[in-house]
Design an enzyme around this catalytic site. Structure first.
Site, PDB file in Angstrom:
ATOM      1  N   SER A 242     -24.060 -51.245   4.798  1.00  0.00           N
ATOM      2  CA  SER A 242     -24.893 -50.846   3.448  1.00  0.00           C
ATOM      3  C   SER A 242     -24.572 -49.644   3.006  1.00  0.00           C
ATOM      4  O   SER A 242     -24.267 -49.770   1.462  1.00  0.00           O
ATOM      5  CB  SER A 242     -26.277 -50.543   3.931  1.00  0.00           C
ATOM      6  OG  SER A 242     -25.999 -49.332   5.381  1.00  0.00           O
ATOM      7  N   HIS A 272     -27.621 -55.506  11.305  1.00  0.00           N
ATOM      8  CA  HIS A 272     -27.930 -54.059  10.653  1.00  0.00           C
ATOM      9  C   HIS A 272     -29.160 -53.217  10.499  1.00  0.00           C
ATOM     10  O   HIS A 272     -29.537 -53.794  12.054  1.00  0.00           O
ATOM     11  CB  HIS A 272     -27.087 -54.328   9.288  1.00  0.00           C
ATOM     12  CG  HIS A 272     -26.540 -52.926   8.664  1.00  0.00           C
ATOM     13  ND1 HIS A 272     -26.237 -51.710   9.394  1.00  0.00           N
ATOM     14  CD2 HIS A 272     -26.482 -52.331   7.660  1.00  0.00           C
ATOM     15  CE1 HIS A 272     -26.355 -51.093   8.800  1.00  0.00           C
ATOM     16  NE2 HIS A 272     -26.075 -51.148   6.971  1.00  0.00           N
ATOM     17  N   ARG A 327     -29.608 -40.563  16.886  1.00  0.00           N
ATOM     18  CA  ARG A 327     -30.701 -40.832  15.855  1.00  0.00           C
ATOM     19  C   ARG A 327     -31.378 -40.408  16.682  1.00  0.00           C
ATOM     20  O   ARG A 327     -33.352 -40.619  16.802  1.00  0.00           O
ATOM     21  CB  ARG A 327     -30.205 -41.363  14.906  1.00  0.00           C
ATOM     22  CG  ARG A 327     -29.536 -40.064  13.895  1.00  0.00           C
ATOM     23  CD  ARG A 327     -28.750 -41.626  12.888  1.00  0.00           C
ATOM     24  NE  ARG A 327     -28.180 -42.349  13.777  1.00  0.00           N
ATOM     25  CZ  ARG A 327     -27.928 -43.787  12.963  1.00  0.00           C
ATOM     26  NH1 ARG A 327     -27.865 -44.465  11.638  1.00  0.00           N
ATOM     27  NH2 ARG A 327     -27.308 -44.765  13.811  1.00  0.00           N
TER      28      ARG A 327
END
Ligand code: CMX
Length: 438
Positions: A242, A272, A327
């Site tokens: 992206s 993705h 994350r």
């Protein structure tokens, strides 16, 4: 506008550094490129520059040099909240400094001023078949906004190259301001058939607005998650699909709307952004097969069955990272602090315990640790956002916060049209033959 002033004051020295690298050191070799890299998706070839984030394979993402725990601690928070303002993150990524409360709130105010979406965009979305994937709707909505691009208009009026970034910043702020409205509208339209235009409230922050417009039951709790989710998904250096798509399309001087719509189309791919919907699907599969949270042994077997049927275990592995994704860790901590007894959270935790060992035994994945997607859907599910195919849209809202500052800086530094060189298979074979003979 506050971001404008800050970039303008930093720009001369950045331009100087950039110019000196290109003019005085252009011939210095950065790295060799192997045949394996050429036919292997350009993996790890050092060929992009960004100062906004960097993924260290051993520690994970750094935003402007700061780790995720540092960012979550340092950024100003809305009163009574534990998770920072998204506007503060945008300031950090764009300017490179931790903002004061006033600076973070100034970005939030700027978004509130720009959040109104023209009616024709809603009309277009309403006219689409209901079964259209929400990422298709989201990308179309961004593209539909393109005729408002300041960059495109000023470019055609003859804008000078050294102010491209100013128009890019205008578009970036307009675009990022409208994304929560678009995403929430798509959510309410697609799954509930609602056609009312969501209203952005200038007295609420970006995350709170999003939570309210989504229509979830626990608006305050979901606002915290929304802020965390958007911050964590914002940037992951420049090589992922992206971010790279945004950069590549932008290098043709396509405006931020055209570039971001393309970026979203890349994010919609199963390897993705779409992985988060598949990951939660896998967890729920485990749960329904086992009638609840399984034992370690049962989970071990289920993981092997998945691999033996030729599938990947979604949420595990990474192209660059070689440790658990920070994350993932931040989201797991969020869940354990708020709803540790939730069945899916307990299951995701058990998977974290068992799956890395299974992947290690299989010996294929270079990184058997969890990535960001191994838990993100579970958190959405807890707050009642249970439409899996919507999750990539949330990723898209977050990703815009990283790729648009990159776009602005790419124009500010005059980054050129991207144009790598391709070879034929015979040429590559020739390279191999010559290397063998040497
Ligand atoms: N389950 C099973 N096999 C896996 C695996 C997993 N979770 N992760 C990697 N592998 C396999 C690969 O399919 C590959 O197999 P082949 O040699 O047969 O093709 C081998 O291990 C080597 O792959 P790798 O170099 O470790 O990983 P890549 O850089 O090629 O791919 C990724 C990275 C994320 C696409 C891959 O790990 C994967 O498919 N994971 C599951 C899907 C997923 O979680 N995607 C989310 C990505 C996060 C993001 O986009 O930010």
């Amino acid at each position: 506008m506050i971001l404008h002033e800050q970039i303008a004051s930093q720009l001369p020295s950045w331009r100087e550094r950039y110019k000196s690298l290109a003019k005085e050191h252009g011939e210095v070799v950065v790295a060799n490129v192997t045949v394996g890299q050429v036919i292997g998706g350009m993996r790890d070839i050092k060929s992009l520059v960004t100062d906004i984030s960097y993924v260290d394979p051993a520690t994970g993402i750094k935003f402007r040099g700061m780790s995720i725990p540092e960012v979550l601690k340092a950024l100003p928070k809305p009163r009574g909240a534990k998770i920072p303002y998204v506007g503060g993150l945008y300031y950090l990524l764009t300017v490179g400094e931790v903002p004061t409360r006033e600076q973070a709130e100034a970005v939030e105010t700027e978004w509130a001023k720009r959040a109104d979406v023209p009616d024709y965009v809603f009309k277009m979305l309403k006219s689409m078949p209901r079964e259209t994937h929400p990422m298709t709707l989201f990308s179309q909505a961004v593209l539909a906004l393109q005729n408002n691009s300041v960059f495109a208009r000023r470019y055609h009026e003859g804008m000078k190259k050294d102010v491209y970034w100013e128009a890019a910043l205008e578009d970036s702020l307009d675009l990022t301001a409208k994304l929560p409205v678009l995403a929430a509208f798509i959510y309410r339209l697609k799954y509930f058939g609602e056609t009312k235009k969501p209203k952005y409230n200038a007295r609420q922050d970006y995350g709170m607005n999003f939570a309210r417009m989504m229509g979830v039951a626990d608006v305050k709790g979901y606002a915290e998650l929304a802020r965390l989710y958007f911050i964590l998904h914002s940037d992951h250096e420049s090589g992922n699909v992206s971010a790279h798509t945004m950069h590549l399309v932008g290098s043709a001087l396509s405006d931020p709307y055209l570039s971001f719509s393309a970026s979203l189309n890349g994010l919609a791919g199963p390897l993705h952004g779409l992985a988060n919907q598949e990951c939660l699907g896998w967890l729920i599969d485990v749960k329904s097969h086992m009638g609840g949270v399984p034992s370690r042994e049962q989970l071990y077997q289920f993981a092997w069955d998945t691999l033996n049927s030729g599938k990947v275990i979604p949420g595990y592995g990474h192209a660059v990272l070689r440790v658990p994704d920070p994350r993932f860790t931040a989201q797991m901590e969020f869940a354990k602090a708020r709803f540790p007894e939730d069945e899916l959270v307990r299951l995701a935790d058990l998977v974290f315990d068992v799956v890395p060992a299974v992947l290690k035994e299989q010996g294929k994945a270079k990184n058997p640790a969890p990535n960001v997607d191994a838990i993100s859907g579970t958190l959405q599910y807890y707050y009642g956002v249970r439409e899996f195919d919507f999750y990539t849209v949330l990723f898209g809202v977050g990703r815009a916060l990283g790729v648009t500052p990159n776009y602005v800086w790419a124009r500010a530094l005059g980054m050129p049209l991207e144009r790598p060189k391709s070879l034929t298979t015979a040429m590559l074979e020739d390279v191999v033959a010559k290397a063998a003979a040497a």
